[in-house]
Design a protein around this motif. Structure first.
Motif, PDB file in Angstrom:
ATOM      1  N   PRO A 185      12.198 -13.771 -12.263  1.00  0.00           N
ATOM      2  CA  PRO A 185      10.959 -14.510 -11.991  1.00  0.00           C
ATOM      3  C   PRO A 185      10.824 -15.813 -12.771  1.00  0.00           C
ATOM      4  CG  PRO A 185      10.488 -12.168 -12.187  1.00  0.00           C
ATOM      5  CD  PRO A 185      11.914 -12.353 -12.589  1.00  0.00           C
ATOM      6  N   VAL A 186      11.484 -15.899 -13.932  1.00  0.00           N
ATOM      7  CA  VAL A 186      11.414 -17.141 -14.713  1.00  0.00           C
ATOM      8  C   VAL A 186      12.061 -18.284 -13.943  1.00  0.00           C
ATOM      9  CG1 VAL A 186      12.222 -18.292 -16.801  1.00  0.00           C
ATOM     10  CG2 VAL A 186      11.316 -15.978 -16.929  1.00  0.00           C
ATOM     11  N   PHE A 187      13.231 -18.030 -13.396  1.00  0.00           N
ATOM     12  CA  PHE A 187      13.932 -19.086 -12.669  1.00  0.00           C
ATOM     13  C   PHE A 187      13.199 -19.444 -11.380  1.00  0.00           C
ATOM     14  CE2 PHE A 187      17.285 -17.041 -15.225  1.00  0.00           C
ATOM     15  CZ  PHE A 187      17.701 -18.153 -15.948  1.00  0.00           C
ATOM     16  N   ILE A 188      12.647 -18.430 -10.717  1.00  0.00           N
ATOM     17  CA  ILE A 188      11.858 -18.722  -9.513  1.00  0.00           C
ATOM     18  C   ILE A 188      10.624 -19.539  -9.892  1.00  0.00           C
ATOM     19  CG2 ILE A 188      10.578 -17.727  -7.592  1.00  0.00           C
ATOM     20  CD1 ILE A 188      12.348 -15.227  -7.896  1.00  0.00           C
ATOM     21  N   LEU A 242      -4.307 -22.689   3.205  1.00  0.00           N
ATOM     22  CA  LEU A 242      -2.921 -22.648   3.658  1.00  0.00           C
ATOM     23  C   LEU A 242      -2.049 -21.772   2.757  1.00  0.00           C
ATOM     24  CD1 LEU A 242      -2.431 -26.455   4.401  1.00  0.00           C
ATOM     25  CD2 LEU A 242      -2.333 -24.640   6.112  1.00  0.00           C
ATOM     26  N   ALA A 243      -2.422 -21.675   1.490  1.00  0.00           N
ATOM     27  CA  ALA A 243      -1.578 -20.994   0.499  1.00  0.00           C
ATOM     28  C   ALA A 243      -1.849 -19.505   0.400  1.00  0.00           C
ATOM     29  CB  ALA A 243      -1.789 -21.636  -0.878  1.00  0.00           C
ATOM     30  N   LEU A 244      -2.895 -19.003   1.050  1.00  0.00           N
ATOM     31  CA  LEU A 244      -3.356 -17.643   0.781  1.00  0.00           C
ATOM     32  C   LEU A 244      -2.281 -16.588   1.045  1.00  0.00           C
ATOM     33  CD1 LEU A 244      -5.708 -15.947  -0.161  1.00  0.00           C
ATOM     34  CD2 LEU A 244      -6.561 -15.895   2.191  1.00  0.00           C
ATOM     35  N   VAL A 245      -1.646 -16.628   2.202  1.00  0.00           N
ATOM     36  CA  VAL A 245      -0.641 -15.611   2.535  1.00  0.00           C
ATOM     37  C   VAL A 245       0.624 -15.777   1.700  1.00  0.00           C
ATOM     38  CG1 VAL A 245       0.845 -14.706   4.363  1.00  0.00           C
ATOM     39  CG2 VAL A 245      -1.563 -15.171   4.834  1.00  0.00           C
ATOM     40  N   PRO A 246       1.244 -16.975   1.620  1.00  0.00           N
ATOM     41  CA  PRO A 246       2.453 -17.079   0.790  1.00  0.00           C
ATOM     42  C   PRO A 246       2.213 -16.768  -0.680  1.00  0.00           C
ATOM     43  CG  PRO A 246       1.760 -19.246   1.585  1.00  0.00           C
ATOM     44  CD  PRO A 246       0.977 -18.232   2.348  1.00  0.00           C
ATOM     45  N   PHE A 247       1.067 -17.179  -1.223  1.00  0.00           N
ATOM     46  CA  PHE A 247       0.765 -16.876  -2.620  1.00  0.00           C
ATOM     47  C   PHE A 247       0.697 -15.369  -2.848  1.00  0.00           C
ATOM     48  CE2 PHE A 247      -2.400 -15.912  -5.914  1.00  0.00           C
ATOM     49  CZ  PHE A 247      -1.888 -16.603  -6.995  1.00  0.00           C
ATOM     50  N   SER A 248       0.048 -14.641  -1.954  1.00  0.00           N
ATOM     51  CA  SER A 248      -0.118 -13.202  -2.121  1.00  0.00           C
ATOM     52  C   SER A 248       1.209 -12.469  -1.981  1.00  0.00           C
ATOM     53  CB  SER A 248      -1.124 -12.667  -1.096  1.00  0.00           C
ATOM     54  OG  SER A 248      -2.381 -13.306  -1.252  1.00  0.00           O
ATOM     55  N   ILE A 249       2.024 -12.863  -1.001  1.00  0.00           N
ATOM     56  CA  ILE A 249       3.332 -12.225  -0.840  1.00  0.00           C
ATOM     57  C   ILE A 249       4.206 -12.514  -2.055  1.00  0.00           C
ATOM     58  CG2 ILE A 249       5.435 -12.216   0.554  1.00  0.00           C
ATOM     59  CD1 ILE A 249       3.719 -12.729   3.003  1.00  0.00           C
ATOM     60  N   TYR A 250       4.109 -13.716  -2.587  1.00  0.00           N
ATOM     61  CA  TYR A 250       4.872 -14.070  -3.792  1.00  0.00           C
ATOM     62  C   TYR A 250       4.520 -13.142  -4.953  1.00  0.00           C
ATOM     63  CZ  TYR A 250       6.495 -16.912  -7.746  1.00  0.00           C
ATOM     64  OH  TYR A 250       7.109 -17.354  -8.885  1.00  0.00           O
ATOM     65  N   GLN A 251       3.227 -12.876  -5.145  1.00  0.00           N
ATOM     66  CA  GLN A 251       2.817 -11.988  -6.233  1.00  0.00           C
ATOM     67  C   GLN A 251       3.339 -10.565  -6.018  1.00  0.00           C
ATOM     68  OE1 GLN A 251       1.471 -13.234  -8.914  1.00  0.00           O
ATOM     69  NE2 GLN A 251       1.302 -15.262  -7.968  1.00  0.00           N
ATOM     70  N   LEU A 252       3.361 -10.106  -4.773  1.00  0.00           N
ATOM     71  CA  LEU A 252       3.933  -8.797  -4.475  1.00  0.00           C
ATOM     72  C   LEU A 252       5.428  -8.776  -4.782  1.00  0.00           C
ATOM     73  CD1 LEU A 252       2.119  -8.160  -1.089  1.00  0.00           C
ATOM     74  CD2 LEU A 252       1.919  -6.683  -3.066  1.00  0.00           C
ATOM     75  N   LEU A 253       6.126  -9.841  -4.456  1.00  0.00           N
ATOM     76  CA  LEU A 253       7.563  -9.911  -4.710  1.00  0.00           C
ATOM     77  C   LEU A 253       7.884  -9.845  -6.198  1.00  0.00           C
ATOM     78  CD1 LEU A 253       8.443 -12.650  -2.073  1.00  0.00           C
ATOM     79  CD2 LEU A 253       9.422 -10.349  -2.137  1.00  0.00           C
ATOM     80  N   VAL A 310       5.061 -21.697  -1.007  1.00  0.00           N
ATOM     81  CA  VAL A 310       5.854 -21.468   0.205  1.00  0.00           C
ATOM     82  C   VAL A 310       7.335 -21.425  -0.162  1.00  0.00           C
ATOM     83  CG1 VAL A 310       6.592 -22.469   2.401  1.00  0.00           C
ATOM     84  CG2 VAL A 310       4.163 -22.426   1.797  1.00  0.00           C
ATOM     85  N   VAL A 311       7.786 -22.414  -0.931  1.00  0.00           N
ATOM     86  CA  VAL A 311       9.184 -22.450  -1.374  1.00  0.00           C
ATOM     87  C   VAL A 311       9.492 -21.238  -2.248  1.00  0.00           C
ATOM     88  CG1 VAL A 311      10.873 -23.733  -2.740  1.00  0.00           C
ATOM     89  CG2 VAL A 311       9.317 -24.960  -1.208  1.00  0.00           C
ATOM     90  N   GLY A 312       8.596 -20.933  -3.187  1.00  0.00           N
ATOM     91  CA  GLY A 312       8.821 -19.817  -4.099  1.00  0.00           C
ATOM     92  C   GLY A 312       8.909 -18.485  -3.387  1.00  0.00           C
ATOM     93  N   THR A 313       8.106 -18.300  -2.345  1.00  0.00           N
ATOM     94  CA  THR A 313       8.135 -17.039  -1.601  1.00  0.00           C
ATOM     95  C   THR A 313       9.467 -16.855  -0.890  1.00  0.00           C
ATOM     96  OG1 THR A 313       5.739 -17.062  -1.284  1.00  0.00           O
ATOM     97  CG2 THR A 313       7.019 -15.733   0.247  1.00  0.00           C
ATOM     98  N   VAL A 314       9.992 -17.918  -0.298  1.00  0.00           N
ATOM     99  CA  VAL A 314      11.285 -17.823   0.390  1.00  0.00           C
ATOM    100  C   VAL A 314      12.388 -17.446  -0.598  1.00  0.00           C
ATOM    101  CG1 VAL A 314      13.036 -19.127   1.649  1.00  0.00           C
ATOM    102  CG2 VAL A 314      10.616 -19.429   2.208  1.00  0.00           C
ATOM    103  N   VAL A 315      12.406 -18.103  -1.746  1.00  0.00           N
ATOM    104  CA  VAL A 315      13.442 -17.832  -2.747  1.00  0.00           C
ATOM    105  C   VAL A 315      13.285 -16.422  -3.321  1.00  0.00           C
ATOM    106  CG1 VAL A 315      14.354 -18.532  -4.995  1.00  0.00           C
ATOM    107  CG2 VAL A 315      13.688 -20.272  -3.327  1.00  0.00           C
ATOM    108  N   ALA A 316      12.054 -16.053  -3.663  1.00  0.00           N
ATOM    109  CA  ALA A 316      11.816 -14.737  -4.260  1.00  0.00           C
ATOM    110  C   ALA A 316      12.165 -13.618  -3.280  1.00  0.00           C
ATOM    111  CB  ALA A 316      10.358 -14.610  -4.700  1.00  0.00           C
TER     112      ALA A 316
END
Length: 535
Positions: free
Chosen positions: A397-400, A373-384, A437-443
């Protein structure tokens, strides 16, 4: 798009071989050590060098060093050569000192990541292994510096291929360990100090070999090492200011890892085989598609986005990022769905051998299904995150990351309190998924403000089309899984059938549907493959 695709294809090929050999290494590791007490002791011991490396140096290297090298290459009269030499000199000295201190503190370090219920012998085994593997820190760091310099010169192949040699060395060491110890190799009470020395020093030897490959490649790229101290010219003050936030970020994320490890340790004591090894092996398999696809794109993107920032070209940053997200997602979307369906088949095929049993292998697969379930949001988060790093912003990124960690810790503690011990590690994977998922939305929201937008509508439209194309393939895989299990049950041979038929048909169906839907990234991949076949 074509530039990223070509660079990513070179890196992805190396990463593919690396991950395949990593599969073999993981299979031999679990066969030799099992996924219970001995496996957990090795998993924690082998994680500590990387934790310390990330904690003190690795985060700075990943976020600060590449943009600084690019800037010196652009503005220094010598093209940044002297700066690179100072960086290598100072890094080598600092890493050596850190390694010595870490070895002396091996016992308290193990105490941080183990549960109170661990027996004295189990603690002793973990401490001994930790002392043998901690020298990896120096070689991790030197190799990372070499890799950063290579990346700024658009030499991406060696950093992706070097881990292959590490895996080959480790496979040899683990096979030797398995042959010489037999069933005793998975028993903390029967394993000898000589066996632990073979396992620990062999693990370190693999990282040494990986580092040497990178240094040879760096030499071939024109780098000549000349010791230079020149602390003032090295820009350590600027590096410390920029890297201080990254260190805080690493501290926060490691706090989350500390909580996860301790919860998993307790669960593993309550239910043998449902502890740290299960979590670590499932996480490693989850990282396979991310490492092959997303890491390649991330590595190619950061130097280019850093150059665009220096030139004030925000439109190029937006285009580079949006292209990268679509290119990453086009294969990660079906991969995530297939992991959710075929997770146990993957792990039974890899882990149900030697000193590990079928039930423990299935459990690793159940954890892997949640990670899917985490594969896509985790990868987009790393790109962000690389968008912020390209701007030299290591504070946001520290606050995120703090928010991510707070979500993960809260949910992890909740699941540990309410779930039966057998399901706790699966709950930890669920907490990981929710946090990203939460981190990707915020980032995404914050990065879009920084870059003047990230072409969000186009990316969202592309993702929805990819999921539409991927769902039929996942359903086909589910049908093959059900039919095979009804006919033969779950065993290594039937698992291979499930993966070959279910996974293969599911991915082919996805590519056909996506190509018919004219998803451009799929068309680019199909065209590149067809062109190479015609040659």
């Amino acid at each position: 798009m074509s530039r990223i695709l070509r660079a990513s294809a070179i890196m992805a090929a190396g990463t593919m071989v690396s991950r395949v050999t990593g599969f073999a290494r993981s299979a031999v590791l679990v066969a030799a050590l099992g996924s219970a007490y001995m496996g957990d002791a090795y998993t924690i011991a082998n994680a500590i060098p990387l934790i310390l490396f990330d904690f003190l140096i690795g985060g700075v290297l990943s976020s600060v060093i590449v943009p600084m090298i690019v800037r010196h290459q652009k503005h220094d009269p010598d093209g940044g050569r002297a700066y690179e030499q100072r960086l290598m000199t100072i890094g080598t000295i600092a890493l050596t000192v850190l390694t010595v201190v870490a070895v002396l503190l091996a016992r308290p370090l193990i105490g941080l990541y183990t549960d109170d219920s661990w027996s004295p012998r189990r603690i002793e085994v973990a401490v001994t292994l930790t002392q043998f593997v901690l020298p990896q820190i120096a070689f991790f760091g030197i190799g990372a510096i070499a890799g950063a310099i290579l990346n700024t010169r658009d030499r991406f192949a060696a950093p992706m291929w070097a881990p292959v040699l590490n895996n080959i060395v480790m496979i040899g060491v683990l096979l030797l360990y398995f042959v010489t110890t037999g069933e005793a190799g998975s028993d903390v009470d029967r394993v000898s100090d000589a066996d632990l020395a073979l396992l620990g020093l062999g693990t370190t030897a693999g990282i040494v070999a990986q580092c040497l490959v990178l240094m040879v490649s760096l030499h071939r790229a024109g780098f000549r090492f000349r010791p230079r101290l020149g602390l003032r010219e090295a820009g350590l003050g600027e590096m410390a200011r920029a890297g201080s936030w990254t260190i805080v970020y690493v501290i926060i994320t490691q706090l989350g890892f500390l909580v996860t490890t301790n919860i998993a340790s307790g669960a593993g004591d309550a239910v043998e085989g449902a502890g740290n090894t299960a979590y670590a092996q499932a996480y490693q398999l989850f990282q396979l598609p991310y490492g092959i696809i997303a890491v390649s794109v991330i590595t190619a993107m950061l130097p280019r986005m850093s150059r665009s920032v220096n030139e004030g070209d925000l439109s190029s940053i937006r285009e580079e990022f949006a292209s990268g997200v679509r290119l990453v997602s086009v294969l990660l979307v079906p991969a995530g769905l297939l992991l959710m369906v075929l997770g146990p088949a993957v792990t039974v095929l890899i882990y149900s051998w030697g000193n590990n049993d079928l039930d423990n292998a299935v459990y690793i697969g159940n954890v892997l299904q949640v990670f899917g379930l985490a594969l896509v949001p985790f990868s987009i988060y790393q790109l962000l995150l690389r968008v912020f790093y390209a701007f030299g912003d290591t504070r946001t990124p520290v606050f995120i990351g703090a928010g991510n960690t707070a979500v993960s810790i809260t949910l992890s503690l909740l699941f540990a309190a309410v779930l039966p011990p057998r399901y706790v590690v699966m709950g930890l994977a669920c907490a990981f998924t929710a946090a990203y998922v939460v981190g990707t939305v915020v980032a995404w929201t914050l990065a879009a403000r920084r870059a003047g937008g990230l072409n969000g509508r186009a990316v969202a439209a592309g993702l929805s089309r990819m999921y539409t194309a991927a769902i039929p393939g996942a359903l086909v895989a589910l049908g093959v899984l059900w039919l095979t299990q009804e006919l033969t049950g779950l065993a290594p041979l039937s698992a291979a059938v499930m993966l070959a038929a279910g996974g293969g048909l599911g991915m082919v169906l996805y590519l056909v549907i996506a190509h018919r839907m004219r998803i451009p990234e799929v068309s680019s991949i199909v065209g590149m493959v067809a062109g190479r076949v015609r040659r």
